[in-house]
Design a protein around this motif. Structure first.
Motif, short mmCIF file in Angstrom:
data_model
loop_
_atom_site.label_atom_id
_atom_site.label_comp_id
_atom_site.label_asym_id
_atom_site.label_seq_id
_atom_site.Cartn_x
_atom_site.Cartn_y
_atom_site.Cartn_z
N THR A 459 0.83 -1.21 0.00
CA THR A 459 0.00 0.00 0.00
C THR A 459 0.86 1.26 0.00
OG1 THR A 459 -0.20 -0.14 2.40
CG2 THR A 459 -1.99 -1.10 1.11
N SER A 460 2.17 1.09 -0.08
CA SER A 460 3.04 2.23 -0.37
C SER A 460 4.08 1.72 -1.36
CB SER A 460 3.70 2.77 0.91
OG SER A 460 4.73 1.91 1.34
N GLU A 461 4.82 2.63 -1.96
CA GLU A 461 5.71 2.15 -3.02
C GLU A 461 7.07 2.83 -3.00
OE1 GLU A 461 4.20 2.93 -6.90
OE2 GLU A 461 3.62 4.99 -6.44
N ILE A 462 8.00 2.18 -3.70
CA ILE A 462 9.35 2.72 -3.88
C ILE A 462 9.59 2.75 -5.39
CG2 ILE A 462 11.81 2.25 -3.55
CD1 ILE A 462 11.16 1.13 -0.82
N THR A 463 10.02 3.88 -5.89
CA THR A 463 10.11 4.04 -7.35
C THR A 463 11.43 4.70 -7.74
OG1 THR A 463 8.94 6.14 -7.12
CG2 THR A 463 7.62 4.22 -7.70
N LYS A 464 12.53 4.10 -7.30
CA LYS A 464 13.84 4.64 -7.68
C LYS A 464 14.24 4.12 -9.07
CE LYS A 464 14.79 6.68 -3.71
NZ LYS A 464 14.91 5.80 -2.54
N ASN A 465 15.31 4.66 -9.59
CA ASN A 465 15.93 4.18 -10.83
C ASN A 465 14.95 4.07 -12.00
OD1 ASN A 465 18.40 3.87 -9.44
ND2 ASN A 465 17.73 1.89 -8.66
N GLY A 466 14.06 5.05 -12.10
CA GLY A 466 13.18 5.12 -13.26
C GLY A 466 11.96 4.22 -13.19
N ALA A 467 11.72 3.56 -12.02
CA ALA A 467 10.54 2.71 -11.91
C ALA A 467 9.29 3.60 -11.92
CB ALA A 467 10.60 1.90 -10.62
N PRO A 468 8.33 3.30 -12.81
CA PRO A 468 7.14 4.16 -12.89
C PRO A 468 6.26 4.01 -11.66
CG PRO A 468 6.96 2.29 -14.39
CD PRO A 468 8.33 2.22 -13.79
N PRO A 469 5.67 5.10 -11.17
CA PRO A 469 4.80 5.02 -9.99
C PRO A 469 3.50 4.28 -10.31
CG PRO A 469 4.83 7.27 -10.86
CD PRO A 469 5.80 6.48 -11.68
N GLY A 470 2.86 3.75 -9.27
CA GLY A 470 1.54 3.15 -9.43
C GLY A 470 1.56 1.64 -9.55
N ILE A 471 2.64 1.08 -10.09
CA ILE A 471 2.63 -0.37 -10.35
C ILE A 471 2.77 -1.18 -9.07
CG2 ILE A 471 3.85 -2.25 -11.51
CD1 ILE A 471 4.53 -0.25 -13.72
N MET A 472 3.59 -0.67 -8.14
CA MET A 472 3.84 -1.43 -6.91
C MET A 472 2.59 -1.46 -6.02
SD MET A 472 7.15 -0.99 -4.46
CE MET A 472 7.41 -1.99 -2.99
N LEU A 473 1.80 -0.37 -6.07
CA LEU A 473 0.62 -0.28 -5.21
C LEU A 473 -0.37 -1.38 -5.59
CD1 LEU A 473 0.13 3.59 -5.26
CD2 LEU A 473 1.08 2.19 -3.40
N GLY A 474 -0.75 -2.18 -4.62
CA GLY A 474 -1.72 -3.25 -4.87
C GLY A 474 -1.10 -4.55 -5.33
N ALA A 475 0.19 -4.53 -5.71
CA ALA A 475 0.84 -5.79 -6.11
C ALA A 475 0.96 -6.70 -4.89
CB ALA A 475 2.22 -5.51 -6.69
N THR A 476 1.00 -8.00 -5.13
CA THR A 476 1.09 -8.96 -4.03
C THR A 476 2.48 -8.91 -3.41
OG1 THR A 476 -0.51 -10.40 -5.10
CG2 THR A 476 0.86 -11.38 -3.37
N ALA A 477 2.52 -8.82 -2.08
CA ALA A 477 3.80 -8.78 -1.36
C ALA A 477 4.09 -10.10 -0.66
CB ALA A 477 3.77 -7.66 -0.32
N ILE A 478 3.03 -10.79 -0.23
CA ILE A 478 3.19 -12.11 0.40
C ILE A 478 2.18 -13.04 -0.26
CG2 ILE A 478 3.24 -13.43 2.55
CD1 ILE A 478 3.59 -10.81 4.08
N ALA A 479 2.67 -14.17 -0.77
CA ALA A 479 1.80 -15.09 -1.50
C ALA A 479 1.97 -16.50 -0.96
CB ALA A 479 2.14 -15.07 -2.99
N ALA A 480 0.84 -17.23 -0.90
CA ALA A 480 0.89 -18.62 -0.45
C ALA A 480 0.22 -19.49 -1.49
CB ALA A 480 0.17 -18.77 0.89
N GLY A 481 0.80 -20.65 -1.74
CA GLY A 481 0.22 -21.53 -2.75
C GLY A 481 0.47 -22.98 -2.44
N GLU A 482 -0.13 -23.82 -3.27
CA GLU A 482 0.10 -25.25 -3.15
C GLU A 482 0.75 -25.74 -4.42
OE1 GLU A 482 -3.71 -26.94 -2.32
OE2 GLU A 482 -3.86 -25.93 -0.38
N TYR A 483 1.57 -26.74 -4.29
CA TYR A 483 2.19 -27.35 -5.46
C TYR A 483 2.15 -28.86 -5.22
CZ TYR A 483 5.56 -28.30 -9.17
OH TYR A 483 6.18 -28.78 -10.30
N HIS A 484 1.25 -29.53 -5.92
CA HIS A 484 0.98 -30.95 -5.67
C HIS A 484 0.73 -31.16 -4.17
CE1 HIS A 484 1.77 -32.01 -9.85
NE2 HIS A 484 2.71 -31.09 -9.79
N LYS A 485 1.56 -31.99 -3.50
CA LYS A 485 1.30 -32.25 -2.08
C LYS A 485 1.96 -31.24 -1.16
CE LYS A 485 1.45 -37.25 -2.55
NZ LYS A 485 2.31 -38.33 -2.08
N GLY A 486 2.69 -30.27 -1.71
CA GLY A 486 3.46 -29.36 -0.87
C GLY A 486 2.91 -27.95 -0.85
N ARG A 487 3.45 -27.14 0.04
CA ARG A 487 3.03 -25.75 0.18
C ARG A 487 4.20 -24.80 -0.05
NH1 ARG A 487 -0.86 -25.69 5.57
NH2 ARG A 487 -2.81 -26.16 4.47
#
Ligand SMILES: [Zn+2]
Length: 520
Positions: A459-487
């Motif tokens: 919900t906040s962003e860092i946009t150094k080195n020419g990174a355009p603003p807006g893209i980081m906001l709302g992007a997933t920061a922590i993700a959980a998933g399953e892969y076959h029998k594992g997590r």
């Protein structure tokens, strides 16, 4: 390996010791008188602890067939050519061994030379250690024995401590530490940070706490020239032995006959606390707890960054986890050492992925598919995605704005989902966390991998080195998933580098250690 409670492997190590004894016996009984002479000049005790005591300079015996060394062409100075013995250190080494056995209830490994240093100097490279074949045989025997001890410790315990005991005549009331200013304890420093080497709970810190006068003191000082750690600590520290090695140069006040026993008791006591903290000898824990600890492998190798040691420090505080290294070689061989969870730390995702190669990456996929857990932090999160030819493709995520991955670092704000609060043990739905160019995750919709669950977004962003603003906001920061029998659970930012959020890592590890159907 847990060595307070190893019902399966104890008989094996006993067997190994018996075989070693048999071999020694058969060598001695069938060997020449020469072989017997050498054996008599090396004191050797097989141990039951990941502690090796070495004393190369305390001997007072002649070497039959050898002549005193002349040191022709060598410089006579501390750390260079010398023939003076370190009086009392052969006896001290044996007393330390006894005191360690009394304190731990188990024997350390012990190798001591009984040959006088005027004939042979085991603490020098071969070209500066002996001047005739009789002395060379003693030298080889010393190092073959010591190397054997170190390799056994590596194999049975994974890590260990070598103490090389010496005497010095320059300051009677002082003990000098020699580690090549930290080089021979590189593994210790990497795993636990600088305080493990130079803080109050380092070995020398603990000895200082027992009233010893240590040099360096204060602990951040440089080691004394001539006592910075010789051939033995340099040779047997680090890989491939998995050991940290410390040379201790005792002044006479510590090694004279009426002081030795107290010195040995102090050193054993310090070693006991050191071992409990850094050698996985959790002496104060109930044995049952140790056996049940969750085994966690942390990737060690190319592509890992300095945050790896911060991560290890954070995990070391967690008594439920048994944490150890897994190298590229281990992973490629599928040699998981009983790990239930693999962690890939920060650094370079591409560096780690390429170091693993397709062979290593496939092993990790199989590990997770079979029910293993995967936790990625920053680079380890890049590595888990489906987005690169070097990535694992075990998390159905792509990376947004790949071009501007080097978007800078600093604290960022995350919004955490209610499910994530429960899973990660957070008491709030907004957290501030340290970010260092981690991936901006988004669903990849790869049909081969189940969709991930976003646990937190930026919900906040860092946009150094020419990174355009807006893209980081709302992007997933922590993700959980399953892969076959594992997590799989990935953090783009760094909980281990954020004061107060370190426990998120343990929560992540514990969650990935369960299989999706809860069968574990
Ligand atoms: Zn010495």
């Amino acid at each position: 390996m847990d060595f307070l409670n190893r019902p399966a492997s104890q008989p094996l190590s006993k067997l190994v010791r018996r075989v070693v004894l048999l071999l020694l016996f058969s060598c001695a009984s069938s060997g020449t008188s020469q072989g017997q002479d050498e054996a008599a000049l090396i004191l050797h005790q097989a141990g039951e602890l990941p502690i090796v005591i070495s004393a190369p300079h305390g001997g007072n015996r002649e070497v039959p067939g050898s002549h005193p060394r002349t040191g022709e062409g060598q410089v006579a100075a501390p750390g260079k050519f010398g023939t003076a013995r370190d009086g009392g250190t052969e006896e001290l080494a044996q007393l330390v061994s006894k005191a360690v056995e009394a304190r731990f209830g188990k024997k350390p490994y012990l190798v001591a030379s009984r040959a006088h240093r005027r004939y042979v100097d085991p603490n020098r490279p071969a070209d500066a250690a002996f001047e005739d074949p009789a002395a060379e045989r003693v030298y080889r025997q010393y190092h073959d024995t010591l190397e054997g001890c170190c390799r056994t410790v590596r194999k049975e315990f994974g890590r260990g401590l070598l103490l090389d005991l010496h005497g010095q005549g320059s300051k009677a009331n002082t003990v000098f530490r020699g580690t090549q200013n930290g080089k021979t304890v590189a593994l210790l420093r990497e795993r636990f940070g600088e305080p493990a080497h130079s803080g109050p709970e380092s070995l020398t810190g603990l000895l200082k706490g027992r009233g010893w006068t240590m040099h360096p003191d204060p602990f951040e000082g440089r080691e004394q020239g001539g006592f910075t750690g010789g051939y033995i600590v340099q040779t047997y520290s680090g890989e491939p032995f998995g050991l940290d090695a410390i040379q201790l140069e005792f002044g006479n006040d510590y090694r004279k006959p009426d002081a030795r026993e107290q010195t040995a008791r102090d050193l054993a006591e310090a070693a006991f606390h050191f071992a409990g903290r850094y050698l996985d000898l959790a002496a104060n824990e109930a044995q049952g707890d140790k056996a049940n600890r969750l085994r966690v492998g942390v990737f060690r190798g190319e592509g890992t960054g300095p945050s790896r040691s911060t991560l290890l420090t954070a995990l070391a505080r967690e008594p439920r986890l048994k944490v150890f290294d897994l190298t590229v070689e281990d992973i490629r061989k599928g040699d998981w050492n009983g790990a239930r969870v693999l962690i890939h730390p920060g650094g370079s995702g591409g560096g780690q992925g390429r170091a693993l190669g397709e062979e290593g990456r496939e092993q990790i996929r199989r590990f997770v598919a079979d029910g293993g857990g995967y936790v990625g932090v920053c680079a380890g999160a890049y590595l888990a995605t489906c987005d690169y030819d070097w990535s694992l493709k075990i998390l159905d995520a792509k990376v947004l704005d790949r071009e501007h991955w080097a978007r800078g670092f600093g604290d960022v704000e995350l919004s955490v989902t209610p499910a994530a609060r429960t899973r990660l043990g957070l008491d709030r739905d907004q957290v501030t966390i340290y970010y260092h160019q981690g991936p901006l995750l988004a669903p990849a919709n790869d049909p081969a991998v189940p969709d991930y669950e976003g646990l937190a977004s930026f919900t906040s962003e860092i946009t150094k080195n020419g990174a355009p603003p807006g893209i980081m906001l709302g992007a997933t920061a922590i993700a959980a998933g399953e892969y076959h029998k594992g997590r799989v659970l990935c953090f783009s930012p760094h909980p281990e580098k954020t004061a107060g959020l370190e426990p998120l890592l343990t929560r992540a590890v514990l969650w990935t250690a369960e299989t999706p159907d809860g069968s574990r």
